[in-house]
Structure formats: structure tokens, C-alpha cells
Design a protein around this motif. Structure first.
Motif, PDB file in Angstrom:
ATOM      1  N   THR A  55       0.906  -1.291  -0.065  1.00 44.62           N
ATOM      2  CA  THR A  55      -0.210   0.235  -0.134  1.00 44.62           C
ATOM      3  C   THR A  55       0.511   1.164   0.016  1.00 44.62           C
ATOM      4  N   ALA A  80      -2.306   8.729   5.420  1.00 41.54           N
ATOM      5  CA  ALA A  80      -2.773   7.821   4.733  1.00 41.54           C
ATOM      6  C   ALA A  80      -2.741   6.495   4.814  1.00 41.54           C
ATOM      7  N   LYS A  84      -5.117   3.915   7.654  1.00 39.92           N
ATOM      8  CA  LYS A  84      -5.380   3.252   6.742  1.00 39.92           C
ATOM      9  C   LYS A  84      -4.905   2.386   8.402  1.00 39.92           C
ATOM     10  N   GLU A 123     -14.229  -2.292  -0.752  1.00 40.07           N
ATOM     11  CA  GLU A 123     -14.360  -1.003  -0.006  1.00 40.07           C
ATOM     12  C   GLU A 123     -12.956  -0.558  -0.126  1.00 40.07           C
ATOM     13  N   GLU A 124     -11.655  -2.050   0.261  1.00 41.18           N
ATOM     14  CA  GLU A 124     -10.390  -0.941   0.844  1.00 41.18           C
ATOM     15  C   GLU A 124     -10.127  -0.811  -0.295  1.00 41.18           C
ATOM     16  N   ARG A 127     -11.308   2.597  -1.533  1.00 33.57           N
ATOM     17  CA  ARG A 127     -10.017   3.519   0.038  1.00 33.57           C
ATOM     18  C   ARG A 127      -8.384   3.991  -0.426  1.00 33.57           C
ATOM     19  N   GLU A 130      -8.546   6.532  -3.228  1.00 35.90           N
ATOM     20  CA  GLU A 130      -9.071   7.473  -2.848  1.00 35.90           C
ATOM     21  C   GLU A 130      -7.965   7.989  -2.221  1.00 35.90           C
ATOM     22  N   SER A 131      -6.998   7.058  -1.144  1.00 35.26           N
ATOM     23  CA  SER A 131      -5.896   7.860  -0.040  1.00 35.26           C
ATOM     24  C   SER A 131      -5.099   7.958  -1.473  1.00 35.26           C
ATOM     25  N   GLN A 134      -5.838  11.323  -2.761  1.00 42.92           N
ATOM     26  CA  GLN A 134      -5.452  13.260  -2.223  1.00 42.92           C
ATOM     27  C   GLN A 134      -4.221  13.426  -2.104  1.00 42.92           C
ATOM     28  N   GLU A 163     -16.117   3.630  -9.545  1.00 41.79           N
ATOM     29  CA  GLU A 163     -15.598   4.110  -7.954  1.00 41.79           C
ATOM     30  C   GLU A 163     -14.256   4.891  -8.313  1.00 41.79           C
ATOM     31  N   ALA A 167     -14.091   8.295  -6.019  1.00 46.67           N
ATOM     32  CA  ALA A 167     -13.156   8.269  -5.354  1.00 46.67           C
ATOM     33  C   ALA A 167     -12.061   9.462  -5.264  1.00 46.67           C
ATOM     34  N   ARG A 170     -14.077  12.929  -4.206  1.00 50.45           N
ATOM     35  CA  ARG A 170     -14.051  12.597  -2.896  1.00 50.45           C
ATOM     36  C   ARG A 170     -12.842  13.141  -1.900  1.00 50.45           C
TER      37      ARG A 170
END
Length: 173
Positions: A55, A80, A84, A123-124, A127, A130-131, A134, A163, A167, A170
Motif C-alpha cells: 500500500t 493515509a 489505514k 471497499e478497502e 479507499r 482515494e488515498s 489525496q 468508483e 474516489a 471525494r
């Protein structure tokens, strides 16, 4: 110049040669498993560390995709990782340091996305995307290389385009 005689082919079937061949195959398999994190001997803690590193490397790759790495991007990566994995400051700093070196040595993303695909829920994975967004937006602008990288990783993580865009929106807010 010496020529091989017809008897030399039978040497390939000797027990010593069979042992050497089996040992070489096991060594190659162990080496491959160490790269993919699929070693059956891995402890749950080692697998968790490999997942954290996978990650972190993807987040670092977003940072590296921008020609100018800014402090805001590093801060976004650390935030992040802490969110997480519930890491302490020193743990996240060390993970980031290892991830930066690993990212420099990596030649593709499959090793990292395979690990995430095997362990994270859908879902992870969203995310993680999304991270990544960011981190890309942390310096106030989006570089085309960052955009391309996140798109590629989203595809490798089986995140749909819808998705991926959600993301992105968001993360931008």
C-alpha cells in the motif's frame, strides 16, 4: 574441443542430478515467493507488513509521478498510512522510508496490487485509490502522470471507472 558422447545424456537421470534440479527449482520458487509475498511459511505479521508495504509503495509512486515532490505529498502519504494501518509516527516514518526504496527498485505494480487484491475487500481497494488521489491533490495540482498512474492501479485493483471517479471527487473536496 571435446565432444559430448552419447553416454552423457544418462548422467541427467542420476540421483545427484535429480536432487540438484529439485533444489534449484525450490530455490527459484522461494525467490519468486519472496517477491510476491506468497510464501507459505510467512507469519501473519510478515503478511501484514508486506501488505502495508504494498500500500505504501503505491502511495509513494503517486508522489514520485509528480516531477517535484512536495512536503504536502509526504504528509498525505503518512496520514493515509496512519489511518489505514493505525501506525505510530515512528512506524509510519519507517514504512515510508522502506516504501521509497522499494518503489525505486520496483519494475512494475503487479507485485503490490496482487498482494492488495488477495487481502483487501473491494471497499478497502477503493479507499486505497482515494488515498492515492489525496496524495496527488496534496500539492494543489494534478499532474498527468499522477492521473495515469492512479488509473492504471485502479484497473489492476479491479476498481470500476465509476468508483475511480467517485474516489477522485471525494479526494478533491
Amino acid at each position: 574441443m571435446a565432444c559430448l558422447d552419447s553416454g552423457s545424456q544418462s548422467d541427467a537421470l542420476t540421483p545427484l542430478n535429480q536432487f540438484q534440479d529439485a533444489f534449484m527449482l525450490k530455490t527459484l520458487k522461494d525467490l519468486f515467493d519472496s517477491f510476491t509475498g506468497d510464501s507459505p511459511d510467512s507469519s501473519p505479521r510478515a503478511r501484514e507488513h508486506a501488505l502495508q508495504l504494498a500500500t505504501a509503495v503505491l502511495l509513494v509512486e503517486v508522489m514520485r509521478a509528480d516531477p517535484a515532490i512536495e512536503a504536502a505529498e509526504r504528509t498525505a502519504v503518512l496520514a493515509a498510512l496512519k489511518a489505514k494501518f493505525a501506525l505510530a509516527d515512528d512506524e509510519s516514518d519507517r514504512l515510508l522510508e522502506v516504501a521509497e526504496q522499494t518503489a525505486k527498485d520496483a519494475y512494475d505494480y503487479h507485485r503490490f496490487t496482487n498482494s492488495i487484491n488477495a487481502s483487501f475487500t473491494h471497499e478497502e481497494k477503493v479507499r486505497v485509490i482515494e488515498s492515492m488521489w489525496q496524495v496527488a491533490y496534496a500539492d494543489g495540482h494534478l499532474d498527468s502522470h499522477e492521473n495515469h498512474l492512479i488509473s492504471k492501479v485502479a484497473s489492476l485493483l479491479h476498481v470500476t471507472h465509476r468508483e475511480y471517479i467517485a474516489a477522485k471527487l471525494r479526494a478533491k473536496c
